[in-house]
Design a protein around this motif. Sequence first.
Motif, mmCIF file in Angstrom:
data_model
loop_
_atom_site.group_PDB
_atom_site.id
_atom_site.type_symbol
_atom_site.label_atom_id
_atom_site.label_comp_id
_atom_site.label_asym_id
_atom_site.label_seq_id
_atom_site.Cartn_x
_atom_site.Cartn_y
_atom_site.Cartn_z
ATOM 1 N N ASN A 21 30.175 43.399 32.444
ATOM 2 C CA ASN A 21 31.128 42.923 33.451
ATOM 3 C C ASN A 21 32.538 42.833 32.874
ATOM 4 O O ASN A 21 33.519 43.212 33.524
ATOM 5 C CB ASN A 21 30.708 41.541 33.964
ATOM 6 N N ALA A 25 35.935 44.854 33.963
ATOM 7 C CA ALA A 25 37.133 44.104 34.342
ATOM 8 C C ALA A 25 38.335 44.549 33.519
ATOM 9 O O ALA A 25 39.463 44.631 34.032
ATOM 10 C CB ALA A 25 36.891 42.608 34.175
ATOM 11 N N ARG A 174 27.955 35.508 44.703
ATOM 12 C CA ARG A 174 28.931 34.579 44.139
ATOM 13 C C ARG A 174 28.512 34.085 42.750
ATOM 14 O O ARG A 174 29.306 33.459 42.054
ATOM 15 C CB ARG A 174 29.131 33.381 45.076
ATOM 16 N N GLN A 180 28.320 39.170 39.801
ATOM 17 C CA GLN A 180 29.370 40.122 39.435
ATOM 18 C C GLN A 180 28.769 41.484 39.094
ATOM 19 O O GLN A 180 29.329 42.530 39.444
ATOM 20 C CB GLN A 180 30.167 39.600 38.244
ATOM 21 N N ASN A 184 29.522 44.916 40.969
ATOM 22 C CA ASN A 184 30.025 46.078 40.242
ATOM 23 C C ASN A 184 29.246 47.349 40.579
ATOM 24 O O ASN A 184 29.806 48.444 40.607
ATOM 25 C CB ASN A 184 29.973 45.822 38.735
ATOM 26 N N HIS A 220 38.037 45.718 41.715
ATOM 27 C CA HIS A 220 37.800 45.148 40.393
ATOM 28 C C HIS A 220 38.879 44.148 39.982
ATOM 29 O O HIS A 220 38.964 43.773 38.812
ATOM 30 C CB HIS A 220 37.695 46.264 39.349
ATOM 31 N N ARG A 225 34.925 39.645 44.569
ATOM 32 C CA ARG A 225 33.602 39.583 45.199
ATOM 33 C C ARG A 225 33.438 38.446 46.197
ATOM 34 O O ARG A 225 32.490 38.450 46.988
ATOM 35 C CB ARG A 225 32.513 39.498 44.134
#
Length: 305
Positions: A21, A25, A174, A180, A184, A220, A225
């Motif tokens: 993740n 990011a 969440r 996440q 993604n 992103h 999200r």
Amino acid sequence: MKLRNVVGGAIGAVGATAVANRVLASRASELEPPLDGTHRTYRWRGFDVAYTEAGDPEDPDLVLFHGVNAAASGHEWRRVFDALAEEYHVIAPDLPGFGRSDRPPLTYSASLYQTFVRDFLVDETDDAVVVASSLVGAYVAAVAEETDASRLVLVCPTATSIPGRRVWVRSLLRAPVVGQAIFNLIISERGIRYFHDDHGYDDMANLDDETVAYEWQTAHQPGARYATASFLSGHLNPDIDLAAVLGDLSIPVTLVWGQEAELPGLETGRELAETADVELVSIGESALLPHVEHSEEFRAVVAGE
């Protein structure tokens, strides 16, 4: 021993997911403005809401509200924005939770977006022609009588984009690490192309690499999200009868539908237009984004030509 191995493997998997993740990011740079023009900020209930405007301020106001999806932003209007600015004072906001607007970890709701649409129109426009896409078309219709909007142009509007409400989906998306990671996967470049091919575009040749890249970038950004979690769990569906709301409006309404649209399909558009007694224009060889696939034809509809 076996239990220790299982626990160790689970911890390792979570750690690897968290690292993945973070890597994704780190690939996302600061989001560039979605459209050419003057970039401003509307301060609303603690949000900094980004919007782009172009055209002569003395011309009639025209507001473009983008639809809701995992990679949504005002970039949706890129094919028609400049042309419309030759005839109108065009204003295109990024909705709260999307694009360059603030994305705090709220539990986003249909009522929040309806209130935002109403307040933005009241505070930032006069007698505006209002163009809105998909679910946001229902928000605009619900509050139009509380504004001085002069006309609505709604692209494939719906009040039930995601059937039902699933709290567990919202909670899962969440979640800090797993949520996440799932998000993604949904908004990978492959995922973006899949969803456009499935229901966004009639001809995928109309989807360019620049659009995919921008949608990946916007999806992103930090906090991306949270609004999508409410959308994919059905919590952004407004509790309205869209046909009845449209039928009660005292201003002209034009529905625009891609002839190849499936979610919702053109037959749904015909039934909605007939029940509400409003105008329906269908644009051939397009799906949910006729303003992207046939921008000149869409511009002419907005201009009333």
